[in-house]
Every structure is written in C-alpha cells, then in structure tokens.
Scaffold this active site. Structure first.
Site, PDB file in Angstrom:
ATOM      1  N   ASP A  84      -9.345  -6.525   1.932  1.00  0.00           N
ATOM      2  CA  ASP A  84      -8.008  -6.963   1.533  1.00  0.00           C
ATOM      3  C   ASP A  84      -7.754  -8.414   1.935  1.00  0.00           C
ATOM      4  O   ASP A  84      -6.805  -9.035   1.462  1.00  0.00           O
ATOM      5  CB  ASP A  84      -6.927  -6.095   2.198  1.00  0.00           C
ATOM      6  CG  ASP A  84      -6.905  -4.689   1.628  1.00  0.00           C
ATOM      7  OD1 ASP A  84      -7.338  -4.526   0.474  1.00  0.00           O
ATOM      8  OD2 ASP A  84      -6.457  -3.779   2.328  1.00  0.00           O
ATOM      9  N   ASP A 138      -4.921  -3.537   4.770  1.00  0.00           N
ATOM     10  CA  ASP A 138      -5.437  -3.134   6.076  1.00  0.00           C
ATOM     11  C   ASP A 138      -6.949  -3.299   6.177  1.00  0.00           C
ATOM     12  O   ASP A 138      -7.469  -3.634   7.211  1.00  0.00           O
ATOM     13  CB  ASP A 138      -5.019  -1.692   6.409  1.00  0.00           C
ATOM     14  CG  ASP A 138      -5.285  -0.723   5.257  1.00  0.00           C
ATOM     15  OD1 ASP A 138      -6.093  -1.059   4.376  1.00  0.00           O
ATOM     16  OD2 ASP A 138      -4.688   0.361   5.252  1.00  0.00           O
ATOM     17  N   ASP A 159       0.865  -1.183   0.000  1.00  0.00           N
ATOM     18  CA  ASP A 159       0.000   0.000   0.000  1.00  0.00           C
ATOM     19  C   ASP A 159       0.890   1.217   0.000  1.00  0.00           C
ATOM     20  O   ASP A 159       2.063   1.121   0.339  1.00  0.00           O
ATOM     21  CB  ASP A 159      -0.782   0.074   1.318  1.00  0.00           C
ATOM     22  CG  ASP A 159      -1.869  -0.944   1.400  1.00  0.00           C
ATOM     23  OD1 ASP A 159      -2.138  -1.573   0.385  1.00  0.00           O
ATOM     24  OD2 ASP A 159      -2.434  -1.089   2.502  1.00  0.00           O
TER      25      ASP A 159
HETATM   26  P1  ATP Z   1      -3.539   3.075  -0.042  1.00  0.00           P
HETATM   27  O1  ATP Z   1      -4.428   2.141  -0.768  1.00  0.00           O
HETATM   28  O2  ATP Z   1      -2.147   3.081  -0.536  1.00  0.00           O
HETATM   29  O3  ATP Z   1      -3.635   3.010   1.453  1.00  0.00           O
HETATM   30  P2  ATP Z   1      -5.266   5.328  -0.160  1.00  0.00           P
HETATM   31  O4  ATP Z   1      -5.393   5.613   1.291  1.00  0.00           O
HETATM   32  O5  ATP Z   1      -5.182   6.480  -1.068  1.00  0.00           O
HETATM   33  O6  ATP Z   1      -3.999   4.502  -0.477  1.00  0.00           O
HETATM   34  P3  ATP Z   1      -7.944   4.463  -0.100  1.00  0.00           P
HETATM   35  O7  ATP Z   1      -8.001   4.511   1.356  1.00  0.00           O
HETATM   36  O8  ATP Z   1      -8.664   3.402  -0.855  1.00  0.00           O
HETATM   37  O9  ATP Z   1      -6.466   4.406  -0.584  1.00  0.00           O
HETATM   38  O10 ATP Z   1      -8.446   5.876  -0.607  1.00  0.00           O
HETATM   39  C1  ATP Z   1      -8.742   6.084  -1.973  1.00  0.00           C
HETATM   40  C2  ATP Z   1      -9.129   7.531  -2.228  1.00  0.00           C
HETATM   41  O11 ATP Z   1     -10.302   7.840  -1.487  1.00  0.00           O
HETATM   42  C3  ATP Z   1      -8.087   8.525  -1.761  1.00  0.00           C
HETATM   43  O12 ATP Z   1      -7.159   8.809  -2.766  1.00  0.00           O
HETATM   44  C4  ATP Z   1      -8.916   9.756  -1.454  1.00  0.00           C
HETATM   45  O13 ATP Z   1      -9.141  10.507  -2.618  1.00  0.00           O
HETATM   46  C5  ATP Z   1     -10.236   9.156  -0.993  1.00  0.00           C
HETATM   47  N1  ATP Z   1     -10.321   9.101   0.464  1.00  0.00           N
HETATM   48  C6  ATP Z   1      -9.437   8.589   1.323  1.00  0.00           C
HETATM   49  N2  ATP Z   1      -9.850   8.705   2.580  1.00  0.00           N
HETATM   50  C7  ATP Z   1     -11.054   9.300   2.533  1.00  0.00           C
HETATM   51  C8  ATP Z   1     -12.014   9.699   3.510  1.00  0.00           C
HETATM   52  N3  ATP Z   1     -11.837   9.497   4.794  1.00  0.00           N
HETATM   53  N4  ATP Z   1     -13.121  10.283   3.089  1.00  0.00           N
HETATM   54  C9  ATP Z   1     -13.336  10.496   1.783  1.00  0.00           C
HETATM   55  N5  ATP Z   1     -12.486  10.152   0.818  1.00  0.00           N
HETATM   56  C10 ATP Z   1     -11.348   9.576   1.174  1.00  0.00           C
END
Ligand code: ATP
Length: 938
Positions: A672, A668, A354
């Site tokens: 997943d 996480d 990730d």
């Molecule tokens: P990784 O998968 O590497 O942990 P990530 O945190 O970007 O990366 P996700 O958690 O799936 O992956 O988030 C995807 C997208 O959703 C982010 O790029 C962001 O634009 C949006 N996002 C993340 N957190 C929130 C939240 N709490 N509320 C709304 N949108 C969010």
C-alpha cells in the site's frame, strides 16, 4: 559500542544461568558465516522456547535498550541565540542601534528588551512544541514479535535483546540484527544500510566469512524492511551493536517544526521587513522635507514605526499553534508524522478507506459453513471457542468427513492463536479472520497440535490465499461413510473463494469422496453469504508432491485442487464509523471503500454504512480492464471497489487526483506504501499497519478506526482556521500602530504614542492575546463547510480587506481620541496613556470578533468556550492596569494615571471596533458559496 576485544570470544555455556545471561553479541560477531544452529548453540537459545522472561530482563540490563543514541542537539543557549537570526529581528536591532546613536537610552533598552523577550517566548514555545512532537514520536515507536517462555508476544522494539527469537512479516522494519533461522520467500530492502534499493533475497545458509554487508544473505539487519516473505531468527546485536548503530544513521523520524506554511510565513516576514524599511525611509523624507521635523525626532519616530509594523511574535505563534494542534490530534488517536499534513487535511475532498478493521470492527466470528450440498450454522460470539455447529438444528461433530477436512484446512493453514486472558476473556495473537477459524475449530474440539506443517506460503493481499504442506493428524473418531486417507501429507489451501474455485477441478462430497466441481452452485452459495454482509473464505486441498515438502509457491499450488467448502464470517460495522461517514458527507467529503473482500460482502456492508450510492461495486478485474482515462469517471461515480489489489489503490488515487480531488488514502500492507505516498494524505494503520506503510504515511491512526480520520480532518480544519485567525488578529495589531505613527509623521502631528509606548503595546499583546488562538476550539459547523481549496493562500483576499480595514479603524479611533483629548487641553502624558490604552482595549475586543472569523461573534458559544483566551485577557488587563497606575512604570513610559471616565472611553472604543468589525464581516463573508455535496441539514 562494545568491541569484541573487550569481551571473551568463547563462552563457558555450562556456567550460564538466567542470572548470568549467556547471550553475548561478541560470541556471534560472525553469525552470518556460522550455521544458524551454531549461533543458537552459542547463544544458548532454544528456538521453540525463546528466552525466559528473566533471561530477557537480564540481557536488557546487560546490553541496554535496543535504541540508537539521540542525535546531538544544540545547547540550549545556542538554540536561544538562533531566535535572533531573523530578518524581522535585524530590523528591530537596527532600530535599537538608531536610538542608541540618538542617545535615547530608554528606547534602546526597551527595544532590546522586546527583542530578548520575543526570543525568550520563541525559545520557550519552541521547547514546548518540540516536547509535543517528541511525545508523538514516542507513540510511533515500533514493536517486534518475540518468543518468550515458549509463546510469541509483541514487545516494544526497544526491549528486544540479544538471544531473542523474533518473527518477521512483510512490511516489518527489522528491529535488531538477526541471524535468520527459518525463511519463506524472504526479500529485504537494505537501502538504509547499503544504499541498494533492490531487495535482496535471504536464506538461512551461512554466508562467506568476510562477505560485504550486502552479501550477508543469512542476516536481517536492524532498520531494513521486509518487502516479501516471512522469517524467524535470533537476535545477535541490538542498539549500538547493530550494523546501523555502527554507521549511526538515524532511521526516518517525525519531521521537524518546519512546514510549507511556516516557510511561506517566513517569506512573508522578509517581504514585510523590506516594506517597513522602504516606508521608514519615505517617512523620514516626508517629515523632514515637508514638515521640517527635526531629524532626531524623526529618527526616533522611524524606530518606533519599525517596531510597530513588525509582527515579531509571528513565527513563534505559528509554530506553537501547529505543534499544540498536532498534539491535540494525537490525543484523539491521529498521529501526524509530517506537520505539513495539517494543512492538507483541511482540504481533503475524498477519503478512500479499507474496509476490514477500519470501517468494520475486525472482530470476526464464523457464522455459517457450506459444504457440498449442506449448510451448517455456528453458534457463539467473539473468539470464545465455545458453541455448537448444527445442521438443521442437529449438532454435528468431526465424524463428518467433509466438515473434518474443512476444519483441518482452516486450522492448519493458520498462524493465529487463541489466547485466554487473566480475566477469562478470549482474544487472539494474530489475525482476526484466522482467529474466527481457530474458534470454529475449537467449537468442534479439533486438536491442531496433532498435525504438523512442513512448508508454508504466507497469505498476501495479492494472492488472496494461504497454503501449507502439512501432515494431518489421525482422526479420533471413525468418519461416517467412506473414510478419508488418514495421516497423509496434503497441500492445504484457504483463501478467497473465487481464487480457490479458479484453482479447483473437483469437490469433496459429504461422504468424503471427490466429484466434479459444480462452480455454479458454489458461486450461488458465495453470493448468498456475501449478500448478508458475511466475509467468505474457502478451503481446498490436494495430495502433496515431493517438491511441496521443500517449498510452496503460488504457482506451485496448482489448479487441481479439491474444493471443500466455504465459511461466512461476520465482521460487524463500527457504529462510530457510520456516524463519521455521515459527518464526512455533510462536510462535502466523499467516502470510498477500497477492499480486498468480495464485491457482494463489500456492497452489503457499504450499504449498511451509508457509503454505497446505488452505483454498486467495481471489481479489481473491471479496474484492470479500464484505461486511465475512463477510470477517472468510474472512480468518481462508484464508491465501492472490491477484490482490489494494492496496485489498484495507486491507480484510483491518480484517477481521483486527475479529477481535482484531494485524496486521503488508508493502507496497512507493504504494497500500500506507493498509494499512500501518492495520496495527498497517506493514512496508515497504527495497530495492524506495517512499518513500511507507516513510514510512507502522513498520518498514523493509533486505533485503526475510520472515525479517527474524520477527527483528523476536523482537527486539520480547526488548526488551519486558528492559524488564519492568529494572522488576521495579529496583523491589524501591527497595522494599526504603524498607521498611527505613519499618519502622525506624515501630517506633522504630535505622536499619539511614543516609540516606547508602541513597544509596550507590541510586547504585551505578543505575550498574551496572540497565543489564545492556539487553544481556540473548532467553530460550530466546521464539518458542514465545503473543503478548503488547497491552492488558496492562508489569508485570502477578503481577509486582507479585513486586516486593512481593521488596521485603519483602530488607528483612526486611537488618533481621534488622542487629538480630542489634546484639543480639550489634557496633558500630553494623559492623552498618550489614553491612546495606548485605547489601542490595547481595541485589540482585546477585536480578539473576540476574530474568534468566529466569518460568523457572528457575540454568542455564548464563541465568547466563553476558550478559557485560555480569558486568562490571556486577564493577564493583559493586569499589565495595562500596572501601566496606568504604577508610578515606576510612569517614569519608564512617560505615562499618567487615567480617570475612570477615560476608562469608559477606552471601553467605548473597543465596543465600536467590535461592532464595526461584526458589520464588516457581514459584508465580507455574506453569500459564501454553499456546500454542493452537503447532505440536507436537519
Ligand atoms: P480490506 O482490504 O478492506 O482490509 P480485506 O481484509 O478483505 O479487506 P485482504 O486482506 O486483501 O482484504 O483480503 C482479501 C481476501 O483474502 C479476503 O476477502 C479473504 O477472502 C481472503 N483472506 C483474508 N485473510 C486471509 C487469510 N489470513 N488467509 C487466507 N485468506 C484470507
């Protein structure tokens, strides 16, 4: 277990005080059939406050910690006796019985002693190994979010008490039996309890009295898992007073000491014992038939041979090396849930990681806000809500209608709170992305308590957005230009910009009016922000309709949103992850970033961290359009996968495995879990990972840090190396002794060692030298080797050659020295004492050769790094000096005092073995396949 009959069924609530806690599970035994308000009333809990710290402490005192009793363990004596249940030991006991029949009582006693000492060593080492695993198990103890004194805190699940308000999220393991008071889209998988693997939907509505467990839809039961949605509820039963406590099923735990490797070695032991038996019969036949040796002497020699050939210390050795290895790994933050992972870790060829929090710090700060036609800069670092929002150097505030709406959305669709610690430092309770947005709102003095939320659609990696229906606060200052409708109820949405743009039809102007959406301009802004490595989040809204006040679904958010703007958030890369990526590349391991984030942001960060190979990012949409066959090439060629959903991870793991890669995959979220299970090594995040993910993983990272995966791989390689070294060391010990006896009998010579002396050598090396390898540090350059072939046996063909050659060499040296001294006219006792000492000293020297299995050993870094090895050598020397010089040992072992000259002979033999082995290693391990993926070394 307390039964309702033993406690009063009604409660005089007026008499309750914190000192006399009111929470009593017996009063709410039918909580599932009661209205939740009634349950809260009976437990005297205010859901907005939760328990006070004192009440929680008193409840803990009264009901005990929230844990299930440990499964019954065998008595220590039984565990000790179990060490005799081994084919190798049966053969030894057989040899002991043989000597008893022959009335060679000294032999019998010593054989029995060897067996008992061996069992004792095994028993003690197993205890130590189990304690090591126990410690690791405790590190994995789950936590729970409870409300205490009005605010949410995370506590150890063992400290949850009846009356606690708990908050549950997807992927959580329910910490206790909970009567739900608030739910959103909640589904819980209850197979641990009901055997039913289809998640059951839950609401706050009371169930019918007498309903079966599976039908109590108003309850979340301890040990079950949230598959989707969120909930709040009040704890009505903990520990043994939970449904799972009643059926007393243990929840999944760290595995036992058995692994494929230990099983493989146990099988090897069986085959070896059989071989020893066959050879013993041959030996007797040969001695009797060819040389006419008397049967008693032959049987005695046969007993000695069996004892010599059997590596009885092996099982204990493997277990302790593995267990101490995983303990070291745990100290370095990689917690192994399955011992078998140690084996696989060393052969990992691809790590899929990730981004957020693993490769980056997950300490987010909003840096730039872009609204229609305007860009704002935000100053300040960390979560400290102090700083300025400026446009062209001019400070702006919430009088700006566009900015105000933006902040309203970002602050109200937000579950995170900023917390000021005692030291004055600011941290967050919740999610870093949301923390950054709260801090931004704080910098503009936005008061989020003034708004009220009616319904919420929680964030999920699938939807990539969060929405809430909320009534907005009245603005304190009159906005510039046209005022926005005030105090109204809106559906507010924050999330990935592409998802929100796809759902928007209009945009908000700087003056607070709506106009047609200019998606092209927004996409340019988004690309510019993400090209700088910023994480981009967007805000949008629409007026609420009647049904939005009841519930919000992702479809219900609709496609008529008004797009307000985007924010760019910095999340700096972890320096240690950058270093670890370099190490991985040197070790022939590819690193791939699989993230939910935008392709631009992902590529910019991947480039900065040395992951991107210039091939660019593949998006989740592209993955979906690719069939499994083509995906294999794509998965190998590209190193960055952006805007992915958890399902894509599973396909990527499969594709990489089809290409022959051994894959470690991080995760996480609850979704997943399938990919982690499928991966060769599933790696879960210890801090932000859900319980479901941890359950599916082989390794849990206590610090969520990519560099810990690299450490784990390195440790995995070290442990595996050490197991192999222990084998390559121990087997020639037995091989040499057996060969000496075999040759002597086959050629009708006087035995160079009596069976008792063979036992002595076996015993003293087994309790000392062999354990040195459990503490052996990693070889230099261990991370510059290519990954191990997972299918290869632990002892490869060339190691077998080494084992055979060294066995023959030590045997030859022993026999030659013995026969030389016999021919020179020495006493038999002296020649035998010398031969025994030669065997022991040769093994000591061989130990140092094996310390660097395939490289040159006579270097300070190899010779002096492992203190335990030297301690063991010291202990062995003391024992051997006693063997040579203590009169009472002379009587037991038929030994004699040796001249200093003889000691020189033993040292000379040791040096000879060392030199020959070093040369042998040069031949055996020269020209090893170079590492094709390794970066050029500096
Ligand atoms: P990784 O998968 O590497 O942990 P990530 O945190 O970007 O990366 P996700 O958690 O799936 O992956 O988030 C995807 C997208 O959703 C982010 O790029 C962001 O634009 C949006 N996002 C993340 N957190 C929130 C939240 N709490 N509320 C709304 N949108 C969010």
């Amino acid at each position: 277990m307390s039964s309702p009959a033993q406690t009063p069924s009604t409660l005089d609530t007026s008499a309750a005080s914190p000192a006399d806690p009111p929470a009593n599970p017996a009063d709410v035994a039918t909580a599932y059939a009661l209205e939740h308000q009634e349950v809260l009333r009976r437990l005297e809990v205010d859901p907005a406050q939760g328990l006070s710290a004192e009440a929680a402490a008193a409840n803990l005192e009264r009901h005990g910690p929230n844990r299930l009793p440990e499964p019954d363990k065998d008595h220590a004596f039984i565990r000790f006796i179990k060490h005799f249940n081994d084919v190798l030991i049966y053969v030894l006991l057989g040899a002991g019985a043989l000597t008893a029949v022959l009335q060679h009582w000294a032999d019998t006693i010593v054989i029995l002693l060897v067996v008992v000492i061996n069992a004792l060593v095994g028993f003690l080492q197993e205890g130590r190994a189990e304690r090591a695993l126990e410690g690791i198990r405790n590190m994995l103890s789950p936590s729970a979010d409870v409300r205490r004194d009005g605010s949410w805190t995370t506590v150890d699940a063992e400290l949850v008490v009846p009356g606690d308000m708990v908050r549950l999220r997807p992927g959580d393991k329910v910490p206790a039996d909970v009567r739900l008071t608030d739910t959103a889209d909640l589904a819980i998988e209850e197979s641990a309890l009901t055997g039913e693997s289809v998640p059951s939907e839950k609401t706050t509505e009371p169930s019918e009295e007498g309903a079966a467990l599976g039908d109590r839809t108003s309850m979340a039961f301890s040990g079950t898992m949230l598959t989707s949605g969120t909930a709040t509820g009040v704890v009505v039963g903990t520990g043994e007073d939970t449904e799972i406590g009643r059926i007393n099923t243990m929840m999944s735990e760290v595995e036992t000491l058995e692994t494929p490797l230990t099983r493989q070695i146990a099988r090897f032991g069986k085959v070896l014992s059989l071989g020893v038996l066959v050879l013993t019969v041959l030996l007797i036949g040969l001695g009797w038939g060819v040389h006419g040796t008397p049967m008693t002497a032959l049987l005695q020699a046969a007993a000695g041979f069996a004892v010599a050939a059997i590596p009885e210390g092996l099982p204990a050795l493997i277990t302790i090396t593995l267990a101490l290895g995983v303990q070291t790994m745990a100290k370095r933050n990689a917690i192994t849930r399955k011992l078998s992972a140690v084996q696989t870790l060393g052969s990992v060829t691809t790590i899929c990681s990730d981004k957020t929090g693993t490769l980056t710090k997950n300490e987010m700060t909003a840096e730039r806000v872009v609204l229609a036609g305007e860009t704002f800069e935000v100053s300040g670092t960390g979560y400290l809500p102090e700083g300025e929002v400026t446009r062209d150097g001019e400070r702006v505030d919430l009088a700006h209608p566009g900015l105000r709406r933006f902040v309203e959305i970002m602050s109200l669709t937000n579950d995170t709170e900023l917390v000021r610690g005692e030291s004055g430092a600011w941290s967050i309770a919740g999610e870093p992305t949301e923390g950054a947005l709260k801090s931004l709102a704080g910098k503009l003095d936005f008061d989020d308590d003034a708004g009220s939320r009616l319904t919420t659609l929680p964030f999920s990696s699938q939807n990539k957005l969060m929405a809430t229906t909320a009534t907005l606060p009245e603005p304190e200052a009159a906005p510039e230009g046209q005022p926005l409708p005030e105090g109204e109820t809106l559906v507010l949405v924050k999330g990935a910009p592409d998802r929100l743009l796809a759902r928007a039809s209009t945009q908000l102007t700087a003056q607070g009016q709506t106009e047609a959406l200019d998606a092209t301009a927004w996409n340019e802004h988004i690309d510019a922000l993400s090209a700088d490595g910023l994480r981009v989040l967007a805000a949008a809204y629409r007026p609420a309709q009647g049904s939005d006040r009841e519930s919000l679904t992702v479809e219900g958010v609709g496609e008529e949103l008004t797009f307000v703007g985007v924010v760019g958030i910095v999340d700096p890369p972890r320096q240690e992850a950058i270093d670890a990526i370099k190490v991985c590349h040197d070790a022939g391991i590819q690193v791939k970033m699989i993230t939910g984030d935008h392709a631009g942001t992902a590529t910019a960060i991947a480039r900065a961290m040395g992951i991107d190979n210039g091939e660019g990012a593949i998006s989740g949409t592209q993955l979906e359009a690719t069939d499994d066959e083509d995906l294999r090439a794509l998965a190998m060629r590209h190193h960055v996968f952006a805007r992915t959903s958890p399902e894509h991870k599973l396909r990527l793991v499969r594709a990489l495995q089809a290409e022959g890669e051994v894959v470690a995959m991080t995760g996480d979220g609850v979704n997943d879990a399938p990919a982690l299970r499928r991966a060769d090594v599933g790696v879960a995040m210890g801090l932000k990972g859900t319980e479901v993910t941890k359950d599916a993983a082989e390794v849990v990272l206590a610090d969520d840090n990519f560099s810990t995966i690299e450490t784990a791989v390195e440790e995995g390689r070290r442990i595996y190396d050490n197991l192999r070294k222990a084998l390559v060391f121990l087997l020639p010990t037995n091989g040499a002794q057996a060969t000496v006896v075999l040759f002597a009998v086959a050629f009708g010579w006087t035995l160079p060692l009596t069976p008792l002396q063979v036992l002595w050598v076996n015993m003293v090396t087994a309790v000392t030298l062999a354990f040195a390898f459990a503490f052996e540090p990693a070889e230099e350059g261990i991370m510059r080797r290519r990954p191990r072939d997972p299918k290869a046996a632990i002892v490869e063909a060339r190691h077998v050659v080494q084992i055979v050659v060294v066995s023959l060499l030590i045997a030859a040296v022993t026999i030659i020295v013995f026969r030389w001294r016999m021919d020179a006219g020495d006493d038999l006792e002296v020649a035998r004492t010398l031969a025994t000492t030669v065997l022991v000293v040769c093994q000591v020297f061989y130990l140092f050769s094996v310390k660097s299995l395939e490289g040159f050993s006579l270097r300070p870094s190899v010779l002096f790094k492992n203190k335990v090895a030297w301690m063991m050598v010291g202990a062995l020397t003391l024992l051997q000096v006693g063997f040579i010089y203590l009169p009472w040992l002379h009587t037991v072992f038929d030994t004699a005092v040796l001249d200093p000259f003889y000691l020189l002979i033993t040292l000379g033999s040791g040096v000879l073995v060392l030199v020959v082995t070093e040369l042998l290693k040069l031949v055996l391990y020269a020209g090893r396949v170079p590492n094709p993926r390794a970066a050029p070394r500096s």
